[in-house]
Design an enzyme around this catalytic site. Structure first.
Site: not given
Ligand code: F6R
Length: 241
Positions: A67, A138, A143, A136
Site C-alpha cells: 500500500d 485490517h 479495513e 481491528n
C-alpha cells in the site's frame, strides 16, 4: 496454518527473516510482497545484516508493496516508498527498478490500481507476501467491512486514522485522506503468506482473526481460507491461543 512462537520481537523478526531468506535462497528471482509499519522493521534489519555477511543475494529479487498513501511523493518521509527505501532497499543489493510501491502521486485511481494489478500478473504473481496485522484485523489498508473480492483499489482513510496521522505532518491539510492498497483478493492470490505479530495488544485480534469466524468484519480472518499461511508471533501476541 503453521504457527511459530518466538520469545520476543527480536526473535520473531529473526524467525520471519529466516523464512524470507529461505524463500530467496531456494528461488533467487522470488517476488516478495512487502509491508511497512512497526512489525517488519526488525525483519528488514535482520535481512540487511545477513546480506552484509554475504548470506543472501537480492540482486534477482522483485518486491511489491501492499500500500501507499495517495498524494504523497516518494521523497515525503511519511510515504511508504520512503520507508522502504530507507529501512530496507538502500541497504541491500536489490535493483531499485525491481521494487514496486503504488504510485501515490497518480491521481487517476482507476488507472493506478489497474496498472498495479497488471504489474503483479506480469511478475507471475507473488511468491511470498509479508503481512502485519492491524488491531481491528485490517491487512494492508483493507479495513473492517472491506470486500473479500476486491483487487487493488483506492480507499478513504477513516477519520480516526487521519486524526492519528496528524502528528506526523506540519499542517493538517497535508495529512493524506486516501490510500492505494492491494485488495484482499490480491493478497489471497499470493502463493504463500507470512503474518508477523508482536506484543500483547495484538493478542485478542490474533485469536479472533485466526480462530474466530471468517467475516469481513475482521479482514484478516479470510487468511483462514488460504492454504499456505505462516503466523510468526512473539509469546505476548500469541498468549491467548
Ligand atoms: C503496512 C500495512 C498495515 C500494517 C498494520 C500493522 O504496509 O499495510 O496493514 O501492517 O497496520 O501495523 P504495525 O506493524 O505497525 O502494527
Amino acid at each position: 496454518m503453521k504457527i511459530y512462537k518466538a520469545n520476543d520481537f527480536k526473535d520473531m523478526s529473526r524467525k520471519a527473516a529466516n523464512i524470507i531468506s529461505a524463500q530467496v535462497i531456494l528461488k533467487e528471482n522470488s517476488v516478495l510482497g512487502l509491508a511497512t509499519g512497526s512489525s517488519p522493521i526488525g525483519v528488514y534489519s535482520q535481512l540487511i545484516e545477513w546480506y552484509k555477511k554475504g548470506d543472501i543475494d537480492f540482486s534477482r529479487v522483485t518486491t511489491i508493496n501492499l500500500d501507499e498513501y495517495r498524494g504523497l511523493a516518494p521523497v515525503n518521509e511519511q510515504s511508504y516508498r520512503f520507508f522502504m527505501n530507507t529501512r530496507f532497499f538502500s541497504h541491500i543489493n536489490i535493483n531499485m527498478a525491481n521494487t514496486y510501491v503504488p504510485n501515490g502521486m497518480e491521481s487517476d485511481a482507476e488507472c493506478e490500481c489497474a496498472r498495479y494489478e497488471r504489474l503483479i500478473s506480469a511478475m507471475g504473481g507473488i511468491d511470498m507476501q509479508l503481512l502485519g496485522l492491524g488491531h481491528n484485523g485490517h491487512i494492508g489498508f483493507n479495513e473492517p467491512g472491506a470486500a473479500f473480492e476486491a483487487y487493488t483499489h483506492c480507499v478513504d482513510l477513516t477519520q480516526s486514522t487521519i486524526e492519528s496521522n496528524k502528528r506526523f505532518f506540519a499542517a493538517s491539510g497535508e495529512v493524506p485522506r486516501r490510500a492505494y492498497t492491494m485488495g484482499i483478493k490480491t493478497i489471497m492470490q499470493a502463493r504463500r503468506i507470512v503474518v508477523i505479530v508482536s506484543g500483547e495488544k495484538k493478542a485478542q485480534i490474533v485469536k479472533e482473526a485466526f480462530f474466530g469466524s471468517i467475516t469481513p468484519r475482521i479482514p484478516a480472518s479470510v487468511l483462514q481460507l488460504h492454504n499456505n499461511v505462516t503466523l510468526v508471533g512473539d509469546e505476548a501476541a500469541l498468549s491467548l491461543l
